[in-house]
Motif scaffolding. Sequence first.
Motif, short mmCIF file in Angstrom:
data_model
loop_
_atom_site.label_atom_id
_atom_site.label_comp_id
_atom_site.label_asym_id
_atom_site.label_seq_id
_atom_site.Cartn_x
_atom_site.Cartn_y
_atom_site.Cartn_z
N THR A 76 -10.97 -33.24 33.58
CA THR A 76 -11.53 -34.67 33.33
C THR A 76 -13.11 -34.39 32.21
O THR A 76 -13.23 -34.85 31.24
CB THR A 76 -12.42 -35.33 34.55
N ARG A 77 -13.61 -33.33 32.83
CA ARG A 77 -14.41 -33.00 32.15
C ARG A 77 -14.49 -32.33 30.73
O ARG A 77 -15.41 -32.91 29.01
CB ARG A 77 -15.48 -31.67 32.58
N LEU A 78 -13.41 -31.50 30.48
CA LEU A 78 -12.89 -31.38 29.06
C LEU A 78 -13.15 -32.37 28.09
O LEU A 78 -12.99 -32.70 27.33
CB LEU A 78 -12.26 -29.96 28.68
N ASN A 79 -11.66 -33.31 28.51
CA ASN A 79 -11.79 -34.54 27.67
C ASN A 79 -13.24 -35.00 27.71
O ASN A 79 -13.24 -35.79 26.74
CB ASN A 79 -10.75 -35.34 28.64
N GLN A 80 -14.02 -35.29 28.38
CA GLN A 80 -14.98 -35.76 28.11
C GLN A 80 -15.71 -35.16 26.93
O GLN A 80 -17.05 -36.29 25.98
CB GLN A 80 -16.24 -36.29 29.27
N MET A 81 -16.01 -33.66 27.17
CA MET A 81 -16.86 -33.57 26.28
C MET A 81 -15.56 -33.29 24.88
O MET A 81 -16.41 -33.32 24.13
CB MET A 81 -16.46 -31.77 26.27
N ILE A 82 -14.76 -33.56 24.81
CA ILE A 82 -14.12 -33.66 23.42
C ILE A 82 -14.24 -35.17 22.93
O ILE A 82 -14.35 -35.98 22.01
CB ILE A 82 -12.65 -33.78 23.82
N ASP A 83 -14.39 -36.10 23.71
CA ASP A 83 -14.58 -37.78 23.10
C ASP A 83 -15.37 -37.24 22.96
O ASP A 83 -16.51 -37.89 21.61
CB ASP A 83 -14.50 -38.44 24.20
N PHE A 84 -16.55 -37.17 23.74
CA PHE A 84 -18.21 -36.62 23.20
C PHE A 84 -18.37 -36.11 21.23
O PHE A 84 -19.08 -36.41 20.66
CB PHE A 84 -19.79 -36.11 23.92
N ALA A 85 -17.81 -34.45 21.60
CA ALA A 85 -17.52 -34.20 19.97
C ALA A 85 -17.06 -34.96 18.81
O ALA A 85 -17.49 -35.36 17.94
CB ALA A 85 -16.74 -32.94 20.32
N ILE A 86 -15.61 -35.83 19.21
CA ILE A 86 -15.43 -36.40 18.07
C ILE A 86 -16.13 -37.76 17.78
O ILE A 86 -15.85 -37.71 16.68
CB ILE A 86 -13.97 -37.14 18.98
N SER A 87 -16.58 -38.41 18.60
CA SER A 87 -17.64 -39.29 18.30
C SER A 87 -18.87 -38.64 17.74
O SER A 87 -19.96 -39.36 16.90
CB SER A 87 -17.89 -40.09 19.66
N ASN A 88 -19.62 -37.33 17.95
CA ASN A 88 -20.90 -37.27 17.26
C ASN A 88 -21.12 -36.23 16.31
O ASN A 88 -21.69 -36.16 15.61
CB ASN A 88 -21.56 -36.73 18.79
N PHE A 89 -19.91 -35.04 16.02
CA PHE A 89 -19.92 -34.26 14.80
C PHE A 89 -19.03 -34.59 14.03
O PHE A 89 -17.59 -34.73 14.65
CB PHE A 89 -20.10 -32.99 15.89
N GLU A 90 -19.14 -33.79 12.55
CA GLU A 90 -18.32 -33.50 12.40
C GLU A 90 -17.55 -32.03 12.36
O GLU A 90 -18.78 -31.38 12.20
CB GLU A 90 -18.47 -34.06 10.34
N PHE A 91 -16.49 -31.67 12.71
CA PHE A 91 -16.31 -30.18 12.87
C PHE A 91 -14.86 -29.62 12.72
O PHE A 91 -13.92 -30.64 11.88
CB PHE A 91 -16.62 -29.72 14.13
#
Length: 149
Positions: A76-91
Amino acid sequence: MKKIKIVILMSIYQNDKKKWVCDSINSILNQSESNFHLLLSIDGYINDELKKEIDVFKKHPKITVFIYSEKKGLATRLNQMIDFAISNFEFDYFARMDADDICTLDRLEVQCDFLSKNKNIDIIGSSVIEMDQNERPLNIKKMESNHDI
């Protein structure tokens, strides 16, 4: 959107030891590849000693900390961080760390270089040296480099 090369994901929970977590985070902050952002997820209760250390890391410009009072588990926590990264960074890449992992100082640089030269590869890992409580090597877990194996 902020452009970075690597988003690193780490989840911390109540059984993680302060020293292990600090050593792990510092091994990331001291990488030869500096174009990264570390996302830390606190999954439920952690002791006050660890909380104080996390408060120090929260001030670092390359770290974002998410604090959750309820334990939901690593997936759950990894998926939340992935969602945050996709919404807030270009990487370009995700990297994963456990709270008791310590990176060699060139880990991110070596892995990014390998991936950029091998576009047919999507996921990589590494061998590990397992340590005891006193930081003495117990054994080396050598990972196969051939996909079929």
